[in-house]
Write an enzyme that holds these catalytic residues in place. Structure first.
Site, PDB file in Angstrom:
ATOM      1  CB  CYS A  25       7.845  -5.415   4.165  1.00 48.15           C
ATOM      2  SG  CYS A  25       7.095  -4.278   5.347  1.00 48.15           S
ATOM      3  CB  CYS A  57       1.061  -2.987   8.337  1.00 46.26           C
ATOM      4  SG  CYS A  57       2.108  -3.358   9.743  1.00 46.26           S
ATOM      5  CG  HIS A  82     -17.137   1.887   2.722  1.00 44.33           C
ATOM      6  ND1 HIS A  82     -17.848   1.004   3.521  1.00 44.33           N
ATOM      7  CD2 HIS A  82     -18.011   2.884   2.393  1.00 44.33           C
ATOM      8  CE1 HIS A  82     -19.088   1.457   3.669  1.00 44.33           C
ATOM      9  NE2 HIS A  82     -19.209   2.592   2.993  1.00 44.33           N
ATOM     10  CB  CYS A 142     -16.516  -3.305   0.538  1.00 45.93           C
ATOM     11  SG  CYS A 142     -16.663  -4.723   1.631  1.00 45.93           S
ATOM     12  CB  CYS A 199     -21.508  -4.393   6.421  1.00 42.32           C
ATOM     13  SG  CYS A 199     -20.520  -3.001   6.957  1.00 42.32           S
ATOM     14  CB  CYS A 245     -14.793  -2.813   8.842  1.00 46.08           C
ATOM     15  SG  CYS A 245     -14.084  -2.799   7.197  1.00 46.08           S
ATOM     16  CB  CYS A 263      -7.228  -5.168  -0.399  1.00 44.89           C
ATOM     17  SG  CYS A 263      -6.037  -3.996   0.215  1.00 44.89           S
ATOM     18  CB  CYS A 283      -8.275  -7.766   5.429  1.00 42.60           C
ATOM     19  SG  CYS A 283      -6.587  -7.568   4.866  1.00 42.60           S
ATOM     20  CB  CYS A 322     -10.364  -3.042   6.099  1.00 42.48           C
ATOM     21  SG  CYS A 322      -9.163  -1.777   5.644  1.00 42.48           S
ATOM     22  CB  CYS A 351      -2.600  -2.095   7.253  1.00 44.45           C
ATOM     23  SG  CYS A 351      -2.527  -2.783   5.593  1.00 44.45           S
TER      24      CYS A 351
HETATM   25 FE1  FSX Z   1       6.314  -2.603   9.201  1.00 42.44          FE
HETATM   26 FE2  FSX Z   1       7.794  -4.422   7.578  1.00 42.44          FE
HETATM   27 FE3  FSX Z   1       4.216  -3.901   9.200  1.00 42.44          FE
HETATM   28 FE4  FSX Z   1       5.987  -5.563   9.473  1.00 42.44          FE
HETATM   29  O1  FSX Z   1       9.283  -5.028   8.305  1.00 42.44           O
HETATM   30  S1  FSX Z   1       4.857  -2.465   7.620  1.00 42.44           S
HETATM   31  S2  FSX Z   1       5.670  -3.876  10.970  1.00 42.44           S
HETATM   32  S3  FSX Z   1       4.087  -5.980   8.453  1.00 42.44           S
HETATM   33  O2  FSX Z   1       6.935  -5.918   7.960  1.00 42.44           O
HETATM   34  O3  FSX Z   1       7.958  -2.749   8.291  1.00 42.44           O
HETATM   35 FE1  SF4 Z   2     -17.343  -0.931   4.277  1.00 42.90          FE
HETATM   36 FE2  SF4 Z   2     -15.991  -2.612   5.845  1.00 42.90          FE
HETATM   37 FE3  SF4 Z   2     -18.617  -2.839   5.564  1.00 42.90          FE
HETATM   38 FE4  SF4 Z   2     -16.998  -3.457   3.574  1.00 42.90          FE
HETATM   39  S1  SF4 Z   2     -17.133  -4.535   5.524  1.00 42.90           S
HETATM   40  S2  SF4 Z   2     -18.886  -2.285   3.445  1.00 42.90           S
HETATM   41  S3  SF4 Z   2     -15.396  -1.909   3.823  1.00 42.90           S
HETATM   42  S4  SF4 Z   2     -17.494  -1.113   6.477  1.00 42.90           S
HETATM   43 FE1  SF4 Z   3      -6.083  -3.736   2.470  1.00 39.86          FE
HETATM   44 FE2  SF4 Z   3      -7.362  -2.984   4.687  1.00 39.86          FE
HETATM   45 FE3  SF4 Z   3      -6.257  -5.383   4.534  1.00 39.86          FE
HETATM   46 FE4  SF4 Z   3      -4.707  -3.224   4.713  1.00 39.86          FE
HETATM   47  S1  SF4 Z   3      -6.131  -3.967   6.296  1.00 39.86           S
HETATM   48  S2  SF4 Z   3      -4.406  -4.969   3.327  1.00 39.86           S
HETATM   49  S3  SF4 Z   3      -5.902  -1.758   3.506  1.00 39.86           S
HETATM   50  S4  SF4 Z   3      -7.976  -4.635   3.330  1.00 39.86           S
END
Ligand code: FSX
Ligand code: SF4
Ligand code: SF4
Length: 310
Positions: free
Chosen positions: A53, A192, A234, A237, A258, A264, A273, A285, A291, A294
């Site tokens: 983070c 994350c 989605h 997307c 897709c 995903c 995003c 991502c 995706c 997260c």
């Molecule tokens: Fe968590 Fe922060 Fe994920 Fe990491 O420290 S949200 S494990 S990317 O970075 O807390």
């Molecule tokens: Fe949906 Fe993922 Fe397909 Fe994009 S790649 S259309 S978010 S399932």
């Molecule tokens: Fe966004 Fe999905 Fe990537 Fe998380 S994993 S940053 S929700 S696209």
């Protein structure tokens, strides 16, 4: 032309919602911030996390992290980036909390373990006693104007609270609820890691609120600003048409299809995003992989297995 504080605030209350954060941070606005008000005191503490983070925040491109740190916030404590250490740094943290009682922002990164009286995560020593992340979060949280949970770990427990959670890891909201601080304002910025714009944008909005010049950012049922987390990945997307036409990739090299079949989680994820993109707008991502959802409270367990065989 230099913006006056009132103009700046007016501009921000409209623009934070309507524009990208990079646009909000044009030089005139930064200048107005400098001249218009004192910087917001911020203390940042870390529990069970990977520091991703913080790294994400430091990667902020628009605005540059240098401008954020020097002009927007007054970062008084951060375990990984501050030059000071040991007693001197830790005492300063407590001094800031006293001096700015009710006026500073607490940012929490990482989950907070509560089992064994919190002793799975010791974050410092004071008066000859170890201080746990649990006690520090509760202590500072009770004095802060607001607490910002940066990342999915501090928002909802995240990876440390996933299956096999032996330490009693949990997020700030749950910790506050369990310890008589349910009335304290907590804003979650999951991810994350979370996108730097989400963190900086929320701080700017919270800062305006602290000055009494802006509304509280609107939060969804999971405590996230709808400004950044109000849209489904989605549904927005670029591969949605492929999804609807059943053009599904069976491996990562099928770049024009897709990614649903290879795991995903876009249909279950709410974040912007798709339009904000990552790494200074270079990619995101789904463009490179999938995706993994997260930003959701159930991450990672509800999103597992993250990948699927196509
Ligand atoms: Fe968590 Fe922060 Fe994920 Fe990491 O420290 S949200 S494990 S990317 O970075 O807390
Ligand atoms: Fe949906 Fe993922 Fe397909 Fe994009 S790649 S259309 S978010 S399932
Ligand atoms: Fe966004 Fe999905 Fe990537 Fe998380 S994993 S940053 S929700 S696209």
């Amino acid at each position: 032309m230099v913006l006056q504080r009132r103009e700046f605030l007016k501009l921000c209350s409209g623009t934070v919602a309507g524009l990208g954060i990079s646009q909000v941070f044009n030089p005139k606005i930064i200048q107005a911030m400098e001249e218009g008000a004192k910087k917001a005191p911020v203390v940042w503490i870390q529990g069970q996390g990977c520091t991703g983070c913080s790294v994400s925040l430091l990667n902020s491109v628009h605005p540059k992290i240098k401008d954020v740190l020097l002009k927007v916030i007054s970062l008084e404590y951060h375990p990984t980036v501050m030059a000071s250490e040991g007693d001197m740094a830790f005492e300063h943290l407590y001094e800031v909390a006293e001096k700015f009682q009710g006026k500073f922002f607490l940012i929490v990164e990482g989950a907070i373990p509560v089992k064994a009286d919190g002793r799975f995560c010791i974050v410092g020593e004071r008066h000859g006693h170890e201080v746990t992340m649990k006690d520090l979060t509760l202590d500072l949280g009770s004095k802060a104007l607001a607490t910002v949970a940066a990342g999915t770990c501090s928002s909802y427990g995240g990876i440390p609270a996933g299956q096999g959670n032996l330490t009693g890891a949990m997020g700030v909201t749950q910790l506050f609820k369990d310890n008589g601080l349910a009335n304290k304002l907590v804003v979650n910025i999951p991810g994350c890691p979370p996108h730097p714009d989400w963190m900086i944008g929320t701080l700017v909005a919270a800062w305006q609120y602290a000055l009494g010049k802006g509304p509280l950012p609107e939060l969804d049922d999971s405590g996230r600003p709808t400004l950044f987390f109000g849209e489904n990945v989605h549904e927005n997307c670029p591969y949605l048409e492929n999804f609807e036409n059943d053009e599904l990739a069976s491996h990562f090299m099928e770049k024009d299809k897709c990614r649903y079949q290879i795991g995903c989680k876009g249909p279950n994820a709410y974040a912007d995003c798709y339009k904000r993109r990552w790494n200074g707008g270079v990619n995101w991502c789904i463009e490179n992989a999938i995706c993994i959802g997260c930003v959701e409270p159930g991450f990672p367990d509800d999103m597992s297995p993250l990948y699927a065989e196509g």
